[in-house]
Design an enzyme around this catalytic site. Structure first.
Site, PDB file in Angstrom:
ATOM      1  N   HIS A 151       0.789  -1.101  -0.082  1.00  0.00           N
ATOM      2  CA  HIS A 151      -0.121  -0.062   0.067  1.00  0.00           C
ATOM      3  C   HIS A 151       0.786   0.974   0.135  1.00  0.00           C
ATOM      4  O   HIS A 151       1.775   1.472   0.661  1.00  0.00           O
ATOM      5  CB  HIS A 151      -0.991   0.018   1.218  1.00  0.00           C
ATOM      6  N   GLY A 152       0.457   2.064  -1.016  1.00  0.00           N
ATOM      7  CA  GLY A 152       1.427   3.372  -1.179  1.00  0.00           C
ATOM      8  C   GLY A 152       1.863   4.159   0.066  1.00  0.00           C
ATOM      9  O   GLY A 152       2.677   4.964   0.286  1.00  0.00           O
ATOM     10  N   ASP A 153       0.551   4.167   1.005  1.00  0.00           N
ATOM     11  CA  ASP A 153       0.802   5.036   2.173  1.00  0.00           C
ATOM     12  C   ASP A 153       1.352   4.231   3.515  1.00  0.00           C
ATOM     13  O   ASP A 153       0.991   4.870   4.365  1.00  0.00           O
ATOM     14  CB  ASP A 153      -0.699   5.770   2.515  1.00  0.00           C
ATOM     15  N   GLU A 154       1.951   3.021   3.261  1.00  0.00           N
ATOM     16  CA  GLU A 154       2.432   2.237   4.334  1.00  0.00           C
ATOM     17  C   GLU A 154       3.970   2.124   3.819  1.00  0.00           C
ATOM     18  O   GLU A 154       4.384   1.153   3.331  1.00  0.00           O
ATOM     19  CB  GLU A 154       1.816   0.868   4.510  1.00  0.00           C
ATOM     20  N   ASN A 189      -3.824  -5.456  -2.715  1.00  0.00           N
ATOM     21  CA  ASN A 189      -3.943  -6.467  -1.904  1.00  0.00           C
ATOM     22  C   ASN A 189      -5.396  -6.984  -1.819  1.00  0.00           C
ATOM     23  O   ASN A 189      -6.027  -7.695  -0.929  1.00  0.00           O
ATOM     24  CB  ASN A 189      -3.558  -6.124  -0.369  1.00  0.00           C
ATOM     25  N   ARG A 190      -6.315  -6.643  -3.063  1.00  0.00           N
ATOM     26  CA  ARG A 190      -7.294  -7.128  -3.424  1.00  0.00           C
ATOM     27  C   ARG A 190      -7.632  -7.560  -4.759  1.00  0.00           C
ATOM     28  O   ARG A 190      -8.621  -7.750  -5.403  1.00  0.00           O
ATOM     29  CB  ARG A 190      -8.718  -5.999  -3.219  1.00  0.00           C
ATOM     30  N   HIS A 205       3.271  -4.267   6.187  1.00  0.00           N
ATOM     31  CA  HIS A 205       2.343  -3.236   5.965  1.00  0.00           C
ATOM     32  C   HIS A 205       2.311  -2.359   7.169  1.00  0.00           C
ATOM     33  O   HIS A 205       3.298  -2.557   8.110  1.00  0.00           O
ATOM     34  CB  HIS A 205       1.025  -3.888   5.981  1.00  0.00           C
ATOM     35  N   TYR A 259     -10.670  -9.254  10.074  1.00  0.00           N
ATOM     36  CA  TYR A 259     -11.613  -8.830   9.022  1.00  0.00           C
ATOM     37  C   TYR A 259     -11.480  -9.403   7.788  1.00  0.00           C
ATOM     38  O   TYR A 259     -10.452  -9.668   7.504  1.00  0.00           O
ATOM     39  CB  TYR A 259     -11.657  -7.192   8.984  1.00  0.00           C
ATOM     40  N   GLU A 301       1.883  -6.519  10.144  1.00  0.00           N
ATOM     41  CA  GLU A 301       1.587  -5.104  10.407  1.00  0.00           C
ATOM     42  C   GLU A 301       2.682  -4.678  11.341  1.00  0.00           C
ATOM     43  O   GLU A 301       2.706  -5.114  12.371  1.00  0.00           O
ATOM     44  CB  GLU A 301       0.240  -4.827  10.856  1.00  0.00           C
TER      45      GLU A 301
END
Length: 489
Positions: free
Chosen positions: A122-125, A183-184, A223, A283, A305
């Protein structure tokens, strides 16, 4: 028992150090930031553009895509004796997806297991892309000094992909340049989504082709937004939040615990027991990377994470590296420090066989390599496993093993299946006599004293059987020579 004691000691150590570590982090984080606020994990479910905009200033101190490419290439020059730099493709905007391979024989095919780390899904991670460069440089600087670094370099092929989403990083947002969550974007096991590979994102296709080229034993993606080690399955049949374990649930829990208990404070989480979680119990998500790895590539993947804050201040990066260093190293080293490893051979000529390995009670198959017939089967320590080796055209073999905290080497020698019409002599010598010669020989036999020749044939057959057993035993001894603590079946 030893492993439980070890984990208990690590848990006590992590509890004692967590308070000090949090004080150190809070001294670096501005008052408006709360690094330990686990509620930020909920942002994993959405692309919060307003949050992304406030992250622009926090990018100061992080490597740009150009900086990262330069750092990777400089590493390749500085550590050329144990590394190889290559690209698996390009992003939507044409940014190369650079990989660092670290090994004592980079680029060569060996019987060693392969592990991959992927950052910046994810670009913001962006923490993962920075920590993977920390990891690469530490291994380069210590592979002749530190025993753990030496173990990894000499026994594992480690592949580091610092950024799979460089476009998202540049845009300061979760998704890629086409606004797709990578990731989807993988084919899903439960719902028929992403089944058309041509319609997938170039970054996704690059990962899928990468795993077709290299047989990875295990991997992890890095992540941000929480502090936990996540393992399959990610989704449930009814889309409800429930624990949904995969066939290798025990092995995945073991792997996740290695990371969590090696971390400074992940295992002391108040939100996740032991600092680990089943993905679907946290989730549900669909089209995720880790489920696809396990189903389609034989690769045991974790989703890690590694920081509560997705985009922490760059001044925190050295401390985050300190927090995750032993976790990252121990997870890679677990490939050779635990599990079952070995090769599959043919008893006929000793050649390697690309067979398959299954374990009774676990509905999952691990395939051996085509070149060396090698396999690497991750298993949690347990009293007893029944391992089965099979190969089309050969008789399957099975054996029971007792797996403690250490690894086991297990080689299989499979016997070819012999047809009813075949004979031992034909299989060993592969006689190609023509029909005329066979007819003359039969006429000669029938024209002589049958009793004498019958006794002679019986004796000859008995000698041939003894000879075949001696050859087989000699072949097996040769294969197992020099491999201490190796069980040959």
């Amino acid at each position: 028992m030893k492993m439980n004691l070890l984990f208990s000691l690590l848990l006590l150590a992590s509890t004692l150090t967590s308070s000090l570590a949090r004080v150190l982090l809070q001294s670096l984080v501005p008052p408006s930031e709360d690094f330990n606020n686990c509620s930020s994990a909920r942002h994993l479910l959405e692309d919060n553009e307003s949050r992304a905009h406030t992250s622009v200033d926090l990018a100061q101190g992080y490597m740009t895509n150009a900086d990262l490419e330069r750092a990777i290439k400089e590493f390749g020059q500085r550590c050329s004796n144990i590394s190889r730099i290559y690209s698996i493709g390009k992003s939507v905007k044409g940014v190369p997806l650079w990989v660092i391979e670290i090994s004592d024989k980079p680029g060569e095919e060996e019987t060693e297991p392969a592990f991959k780390y992927i950052g910046n899904v994810h670009g913001d991670e962006p923490v993962g892309r920075e920590l993977l460069m920390f990891l690469a440089n530490w291994l380069c600087d210590n592979h002749l000094k530190d025993p753990l670094a030496t173990l990894i370099v000499e026994n594992v092929h480690l592949h580091l992909l610092p950024s799979i989403n460089p476009d998202g990083f540049s845009l300061r947002r979760r998704n890629n340049a086409n606004n797709i969550d990578l990731n989807r974007d993988f084919p899903d096991q439960i719902f028929p989504i992403n089944d058309d590979e041509d319609s997938l994102q170039p970054e996704t296709r690059a990962i899928m082709n990468w795993l077709r080229d290299i047989r990875f034993t295990a991997s992890a993606t890095l992540h941000g937004g929480a502090l936990v080690a996540n393992y399959p399955w990610d989704g449930t049949q009814d889309k409800r939040t429930n624990y949904y374990g995969c066939p290798d649930d025990d092995a995945f829990r073991f792997m996740a615990s290695i990371y969590s208990h090696s971390h400074y404070n992940m295992s002391s989480s108040k939100e996740f027991l032991g600092g680990i979680t089943n993905g679907a119990a946290w989730y549900p998500l669909y089209g995720g990377m880790q489920d696809w790895n396990y189903i389609h590539a034989g690769c045991f993947e974790l989703t890690l994470e590694i920081s509560d804050n997705k985009w922490p201040n760059a001044a925190e990066l050295p401390i985050l590296w300190k927090y995750n260093k032993m976790s990252m190293l121990n997870l890679v080293a677990s490939l050779v420090k635990t599990g079952v490893h070995g090769r599959i051979y043919s008893s006929g000529d000793g050649r390697p066989l690309p067979g398959s390995i299954t374990v009774s009670g676990i509905n999952y198959t691990v395939r051996a390599g085509k070149t060396f017939g090698d396999f690497h089967r991750l298993l949690a320590p347990r009293d007893r496993y029944e391992v089965v080796a099979s190969m089309p055209g050969y008789k399957s073999k099975n054996t029971s093993i007792w797996l403690d905290e250490g690894p086991m080497t297990l080689d299989f020698v499979l016997d070819p299946e012999v047809s009813v019409k075949g004979s031992v002599l034909q299989n060993v010598y592969d006689c190609n006599c023509n029909s005329k010669s066979k007819l003359e020989f039969v006429q000669f036999i029938w024209g002589a004293h049958m009793e004498v020749y019958f006794v002679f044939i019986v004796i000859l057959g008995f000698l041939c059987l003894l000879f075949q057993r001696r050859v087989k035993k000699f072949s097996t001894n040769r294969q197992s020579a020099g491999a201490k603590k190796t069980l040959v079946v």
